[in-house]
Structures are given as C-alpha cells and as structure tokens.
Design a protein around this motif. Sequence first.
Motif, mmCIF file in Angstrom:
data_model
loop_
_atom_site.group_PDB
_atom_site.id
_atom_site.type_symbol
_atom_site.label_atom_id
_atom_site.label_comp_id
_atom_site.label_asym_id
_atom_site.label_seq_id
_atom_site.Cartn_x
_atom_site.Cartn_y
_atom_site.Cartn_z
ATOM 1 N N LEU A 1 0.337 -0.997 -0.181
ATOM 2 C CA LEU A 1 0.100 0.369 -0.207
ATOM 3 C C LEU A 1 0.800 1.674 0.130
ATOM 4 N N TYR A 2 -0.005 2.228 -0.805
ATOM 5 C CA TYR A 2 1.229 3.762 -0.896
ATOM 6 C C TYR A 2 0.056 4.791 -0.934
ATOM 7 N N PHE A 3 0.812 5.897 -0.073
ATOM 8 C CA PHE A 3 0.030 6.994 0.455
ATOM 9 C C PHE A 3 0.218 8.395 -0.880
ATOM 10 N N ALA A 4 -0.259 8.831 -1.422
ATOM 11 C CA ALA A 4 0.320 10.023 -2.036
ATOM 12 C C ALA A 4 -0.771 11.058 -1.946
ATOM 13 N N THR A 5 -0.248 12.179 -1.839
ATOM 14 C CA THR A 5 0.126 13.477 -0.928
ATOM 15 C C THR A 5 0.538 14.754 -1.706
ATOM 16 N N TRP A 6 -0.036 15.537 -1.299
ATOM 17 C CA TRP A 6 0.612 16.872 -2.052
ATOM 18 C C TRP A 6 2.331 16.923 -0.832
ATOM 19 N N PRO A 7 3.018 17.727 -1.020
ATOM 20 C CA PRO A 7 4.022 17.993 0.093
ATOM 21 C C PRO A 7 3.560 17.777 0.806
ATOM 22 N N ILE A 8 3.957 17.115 1.671
ATOM 23 C CA ILE A 8 2.789 17.651 3.485
ATOM 24 C C ILE A 8 3.740 18.515 4.209
ATOM 25 N N ASP A 9 4.612 19.067 4.478
ATOM 26 C CA ASP A 9 5.776 20.458 5.003
ATOM 27 C C ASP A 9 4.844 20.543 6.043
ATOM 28 N N ASN A 10 4.293 20.628 6.932
ATOM 29 C CA ASN A 10 3.636 21.158 7.887
ATOM 30 C C ASN A 10 2.045 21.356 8.232
ATOM 31 N N VAL A 11 1.504 21.109 7.187
ATOM 32 C CA VAL A 11 0.051 20.554 6.813
ATOM 33 C C VAL A 11 -0.853 19.610 7.480
ATOM 34 N N SER A 12 -1.422 20.311 8.671
ATOM 35 C CA SER A 12 -1.765 19.030 10.032
ATOM 36 C C SER A 12 -2.574 17.705 9.163
ATOM 37 N N THR A 13 -3.449 18.497 7.850
ATOM 38 C CA THR A 13 -4.455 17.517 7.627
ATOM 39 C C THR A 13 -3.148 16.177 7.222
ATOM 40 N N ARG A 14 -2.651 16.700 5.854
ATOM 41 C CA ARG A 14 -1.772 15.451 5.238
ATOM 42 C C ARG A 14 -0.309 15.202 6.416
ATOM 43 N N ARG A 15 0.197 15.865 7.130
ATOM 44 C CA ARG A 15 0.938 14.719 7.987
ATOM 45 C C ARG A 15 0.052 13.988 8.927
ATOM 46 N N LEU A 16 -1.190 14.432 9.928
ATOM 47 C CA LEU A 16 -2.464 13.060 10.013
ATOM 48 C C LEU A 16 -2.491 12.095 10.042
ATOM 49 N N ARG A 17 -3.118 12.016 8.847
ATOM 50 C CA ARG A 17 -3.929 11.017 7.357
ATOM 51 C C ARG A 17 -2.432 9.975 6.856
ATOM 52 N N TYR A 18 -1.476 10.700 7.008
ATOM 53 C CA TYR A 18 -0.089 9.767 6.800
ATOM 54 C C TYR A 18 -0.010 8.977 7.396
ATOM 55 N N GLN A 19 -0.310 9.807 8.917
ATOM 56 C CA GLN A 19 0.304 8.808 10.232
ATOM 57 C C GLN A 19 -0.242 8.187 10.286
ATOM 58 N N GLY A 20 -2.199 7.886 10.178
ATOM 59 C CA GLY A 20 -3.085 7.275 10.234
ATOM 60 C C GLY A 20 -2.800 6.091 9.404
ATOM 61 N N PHE A 21 -2.036 6.197 7.672
ATOM 62 C CA PHE A 21 -1.618 5.058 7.246
ATOM 63 C C PHE A 21 -0.618 4.229 7.654
ATOM 64 N N GLN A 22 0.478 4.967 7.996
ATOM 65 C CA GLN A 22 1.769 4.675 8.734
ATOM 66 C C GLN A 22 1.156 3.728 9.992
ATOM 67 N N ALA A 23 0.291 4.029 10.925
ATOM 68 C CA ALA A 23 -0.265 3.210 11.792
ATOM 69 C C ALA A 23 -0.763 1.621 11.251
ATOM 70 N N ALA A 24 -2.126 1.514 10.504
ATOM 71 C CA ALA A 24 -2.258 0.876 9.729
ATOM 72 C C ALA A 24 -1.213 -0.262 8.464
ATOM 73 N N THR A 25 -0.321 0.419 8.248
ATOM 74 C CA THR A 25 0.399 -0.319 7.607
ATOM 75 C C THR A 25 1.915 -0.993 8.472
ATOM 76 N N GLY A 26 1.978 -0.741 9.113
ATOM 77 C CA GLY A 26 3.195 -0.187 10.375
ATOM 78 C C GLY A 26 4.417 -0.263 9.741
ATOM 79 N N CYS A 27 4.268 0.859 8.648
ATOM 80 C CA CYS A 27 5.324 1.000 7.585
ATOM 81 C C CYS A 27 6.196 2.168 8.557
ATOM 82 N N LYS A 28 7.261 1.792 8.853
ATOM 83 C CA LYS A 28 8.010 3.373 9.768
ATOM 84 C C LYS A 28 8.797 4.164 8.992
#
Length: 293
Positions: A138-165
Amino acid sequence: IASTHYRPSNVAQQLAKNETRIIGVSVVDITNPFTSTLLSGIYDTCGKAGYSVVFTNANSDAYAELDNIHKLRQQDVAGLIIHPTDPDNPIFKILTNDNVVFVDRQSAVPVIDTVVTDNFLAARAFVSDMSASGYEELYFATWPIDNVSTRRLRYQGFQAATGCKDDSHLLIVDPGQPSDTLTKQLASIMQASRQKRTGFFTMNAKVLIHLLAILQNLGYSYPQDFGIGTYEDLDWMSILHPGVSSIRQDSFQLGVTAVETLLEKLSRPKNTPLLREPRLLELPTIFMKRDSY
C-alpha cells in the motif's frame, strides 16, 4: 425618504451602537471543492444568526493570508474564522482565542479553538480495511506534507495501519513540478505489483485525479491492476464505474461548527476574558465503501 429611496445603513447603525455584526473569513484556496462547501456552511450559519460575512482568499500564500487578516481586522469585524496555510506560523501571535476560530488545520499545540475532522483515525481505519481486503503493498499519495496537519495526520494514520515506519511507501504529488519522477515511481511500482496486490490511498480528491491520470496513461486501471481509495468524497466518485471508495468528511458541518464555536465566544459580555483553554473539536467521518478495491 420616499423620493430619495433612502435605506438605513446597517454599518452606520452598528457603529452607532459600537457593535459590528460581521464575521471575517480567510481560506487557503477558494478553488478547492472542499472550500466551497466549507464556505457555504459558514455563510448559512452566519446569516441565520444575523451576521454578514466577508470572505478572503490566501491562495496558499502565508503573506497574502497575513495581509487578508490585517484588512479584516481594520474593518473591525466581530470575529475571524481562519482556514490557515500553516496554523503554527508565528504571524498568528497577533490573534487571541477570544474571537478567532481555526478550521480544518490544527497547530501542534492548540492556542486557538480549532474545528477539524478525525484525520488520523479515519485514515487508519480505511487503510486497515484495504489491507484486510488482501492488498499487500500500500502507498500513500499526497501533496508535499510540509507542516500541513491534515496531510501529516492522514499519513500517520496510513503508517499506523501498515506498520511502515519510513517513507518508502510515500508518494509526493507536486502540482508545481513535472510529473516525470512520479511517473517513473508508479511505473516501477506497477511492474513489481505482478508479485503482490498493490493499492493506493490518496490524501484528497485532487491528488486522486492526478494519480489516476498517470496510472491510466501507463495503461493500468482499477480495480483490475490496483486498488484505490481516498480521503474526501465528492459526488462524481459514486457515479464512476467502478465507484471510488472514500472517506466522507462533512465540510458543510465544519463551517457550521466553526461559526457556532465563534458565536459562543462572542456572546459573552464585553471585556470579559475567555476563561477556558483552547479546544480541539473533531467531527466524525463516514466510510464510503465502493468497488475500487
């Protein structure tokens, strides 16, 4: 009065009473479909409460945002609702929690009441369902995350589900740059997908469109060759064949709740301090399961 068609000025009346029933709003990008629904919720709720609204657009520019806020404050608005480019930007030190509400994006340490959706939990649940459906890569596609909380938190949710650190399964879509690098990445991923079922989760609808366009140009289609899902649900996703699975956030209700939160603060007696800590209000989302994976 009859011959000159005189009409009383609401602004003059408000000045005479030393009160202003105008809410100032600054948004990041008015062209985003999310923003139009958010503004509709703000406008409708303000109107029902007897407030007028002045909208400004920052166009994803922090300096334009600061200028907008200064102009709104010069109009002596009763309060501000801000969809911030970066809620941690020091420029917001000029504001207080007394008459300001942030919406959609949150700072690392809340200093202003903020209304958001459950970005982390919703993304984690959605990606976990994709994984349970048999997608091994599984892959997560996003605009550059920078310091945008919506992008960062969605990515962290992806990482929590996949275990990809690490960031080995992170795909950056940069609308300001040529897509050659991303195209090569996707071509390589799809070549390797012959051994494993591959899926993609995108951070919003615009990223979804960008990703699908590249994959289709490479000759691949969902769900035969890959699975796909996204945060953000728009009407056209349900009429595509197959429909695209998504996370529906209630953008209209975000606007409603932002106004209600602001009006609660404005209803207290003048010169009375707001004796509570800033709040983070998380609204729930809905899982729209279709046939894209």
